[in-house]
Design a protein around this motif. Structure first.
Motif, PDB file in Angstrom:
ATOM      1  N   GLY A 152       7.899  14.232 -90.099  1.00  0.00           N
ATOM      2  CA  GLY A 152       8.044  15.646 -89.770  1.00  0.00           C
ATOM      3  C   GLY A 152       9.147  15.901 -88.761  1.00  0.00           C
ATOM      4  N   MET A 153      10.257  15.252 -88.887  1.00  0.00           N
ATOM      5  CA  MET A 153      11.380  15.447 -87.981  1.00  0.00           C
ATOM      6  C   MET A 153      12.677  15.535 -88.790  1.00  0.00           C
ATOM      7  N   SER A 154      13.743  15.961 -88.170  1.00  0.00           N
ATOM      8  CA  SER A 154      15.006  16.114 -88.890  1.00  0.00           C
ATOM      9  C   SER A 154      15.624  14.743 -89.151  1.00  0.00           C
ATOM     10  N   GLN A 155      16.322  14.668 -90.266  1.00  0.00           N
ATOM     11  CA  GLN A 155      16.950  13.422 -90.667  1.00  0.00           C
ATOM     12  C   GLN A 155      18.041  13.006 -89.677  1.00  0.00           C
ATOM     13  N   GLY A 156      18.725  13.953 -89.101  1.00  0.00           N
ATOM     14  CA  GLY A 156      19.802  13.665 -88.152  1.00  0.00           C
ATOM     15  C   GLY A 156      19.327  13.066 -86.845  1.00  0.00           C
ATOM     16  N   SER A 157      18.066  13.293 -86.474  1.00  0.00           N
ATOM     17  CA  SER A 157      17.576  12.748 -85.202  1.00  0.00           C
ATOM     18  C   SER A 157      16.993  11.348 -85.363  1.00  0.00           C
ATOM     19  N   LEU A 158      16.877  10.861 -86.607  1.00  0.00           N
ATOM     20  CA  LEU A 158      16.297   9.527 -86.819  1.00  0.00           C
ATOM     21  C   LEU A 158      17.176   8.425 -86.228  1.00  0.00           C
ATOM     22  N   GLY A 159      18.487   8.495 -86.431  1.00  0.00           N
ATOM     23  CA  GLY A 159      19.387   7.446 -85.936  1.00  0.00           C
ATOM     24  C   GLY A 159      19.342   7.286 -84.434  1.00  0.00           C
ATOM     25  N   PRO A 160      19.545   8.379 -83.661  1.00  0.00           N
ATOM     26  CA  PRO A 160      19.487   8.243 -82.199  1.00  0.00           C
ATOM     27  C   PRO A 160      18.113   7.785 -81.706  1.00  0.00           C
ATOM     28  N   MET A 161      17.046   8.302 -82.335  1.00  0.00           N
ATOM     29  CA  MET A 161      15.712   7.905 -81.910  1.00  0.00           C
ATOM     30  C   MET A 161      15.469   6.432 -82.234  1.00  0.00           C
ATOM     31  N   ARG A 162      15.914   5.998 -83.402  1.00  0.00           N
ATOM     32  CA  ARG A 162      15.780   4.587 -83.793  1.00  0.00           C
ATOM     33  C   ARG A 162      16.512   3.706 -82.790  1.00  0.00           C
ATOM     34  N   SER A 163      17.689   4.119 -82.372  1.00  0.00           N
ATOM     35  CA  SER A 163      18.477   3.353 -81.411  1.00  0.00           C
ATOM     36  C   SER A 163      17.739   3.227 -80.079  1.00  0.00           C
ATOM     37  N   ARG A 164      17.168   4.349 -79.600  1.00  0.00           N
ATOM     38  CA  ARG A 164      16.405   4.299 -78.340  1.00  0.00           C
ATOM     39  C   ARG A 164      15.171   3.413 -78.471  1.00  0.00           C
ATOM     40  N   CYS A 165      14.470   3.513 -79.594  1.00  0.00           N
ATOM     41  CA  CYS A 165      13.257   2.713 -79.800  1.00  0.00           C
ATOM     42  C   CYS A 165      13.580   1.225 -79.886  1.00  0.00           C
ATOM     43  N   LEU A 166      14.665   0.882 -80.580  1.00  0.00           N
ATOM     44  CA  LEU A 166      15.051  -0.526 -80.678  1.00  0.00           C
ATOM     45  C   LEU A 166      15.497  -1.067 -79.323  1.00  0.00           C
ATOM     46  N   GLY A 167      16.172  -0.243 -78.514  1.00  0.00           N
ATOM     47  CA  GLY A 167      16.546  -0.663 -77.169  1.00  0.00           C
ATOM     48  C   GLY A 167      15.325  -0.938 -76.315  1.00  0.00           C
ATOM     49  N   CYS A 168      14.341  -0.079 -76.421  1.00  0.00           N
ATOM     50  CA  CYS A 168      13.092  -0.260 -75.680  1.00  0.00           C
ATOM     51  C   CYS A 168      12.378  -1.531 -76.145  1.00  0.00           C
ATOM     52  N   LEU A 169      12.348  -1.734 -77.456  1.00  0.00           N
ATOM     53  CA  LEU A 169      11.712  -2.930 -78.020  1.00  0.00           C
ATOM     54  C   LEU A 169      12.451  -4.188 -77.557  1.00  0.00           C
TER      55      LEU A 169
END
Length: 187
Positions: A152-169
């Motif tokens: 339920g989110m925009s396709q354009g925000s997936l990349g930046p969010m994925r990058s932040r999540c992978l950095g946290c991981l």
């Protein structure tokens, strides 16, 4: 220098000429038979031909009663030896670990442990990161459009969010890795 110059002379006087005559007489047949069998054996025709000559001319061999039959038998015997050798031997390259353990029980167990540790670490991430990374790790390999619809989110925000999540991981897993203990002279 020719092949004839390398033919060992038998101990009897005048027998060297017989060996040379044998090589001249059988040269074309040995080459043709070795050429026909080499590809199926998985080796070069010249290598197979050389092995056949060594077999035919080794000391202690009796005279060839039926030369054509003996040549064919020698070629087939050497081809069998070469096929067994090709199945057993494997070239080692410096970039790969010794031994092929890709499908071994040890590798399967290590892989399962690594996947389990990754899934556990993903579950400990904050916010929407666990859902996002679980969706990206799905076995059916969803597209960004499918993941965006699922979350339920925009396709354009997936990349930046994925990058932040992978950095946290990455930071979380780096903190969990224990540095090796110093021993002996290293202190």
């Amino acid at each position: 220098m020719t092949l004839l110059d390398h033919v060992p002379a038998p101990p009897a006087e005048g027998a060297g000429d017989a060996g040379r005559a044998l090589v001249h007489a059988l040269h074309a047949l040995v080459r043709a038979e070795a050429g026909a069998e080499a590809q199926a054996a998985g080796i070069e025709a010249a290598d197979l031909e050389q092995s056949v000559w060594l077999r035919l001319l080794e000391p202690g061999r009796e005279a060839l009663a039926d030369p054509a039959r003996r040549v064919r038998a020698a070629v087939r015997a050497e081809a069998r030896v070469a096929r067994r050798r090709v199945r057993r031997e494997r070239a080692y390259t410096a970039g790969e670990p010794p031994g092929d353990w890709a499908g071994s029980p040890e590798r399967i167990t290590v892989g399962a442990d690594e996947r389990r540790a990754l899934r556990a670490a993903v579950g400990r991430l904050p916010g929407r990161c666990p859902r996002l990374l679980e969706a990206m790790l799905a076995p059916h390999d969803p597209t960004y459009r499918e993941i965006a619809g699922e979350l339920g989110m925009s396709q354009g925000s997936l990349g930046p969010m994925r990058s932040r999540c992978l950095g946290c991981l990455r930071r979380m897993l780096a903190a969990e890795v224990v540095a090796p203990e110093l021993r002996g002279m290293e202190r």
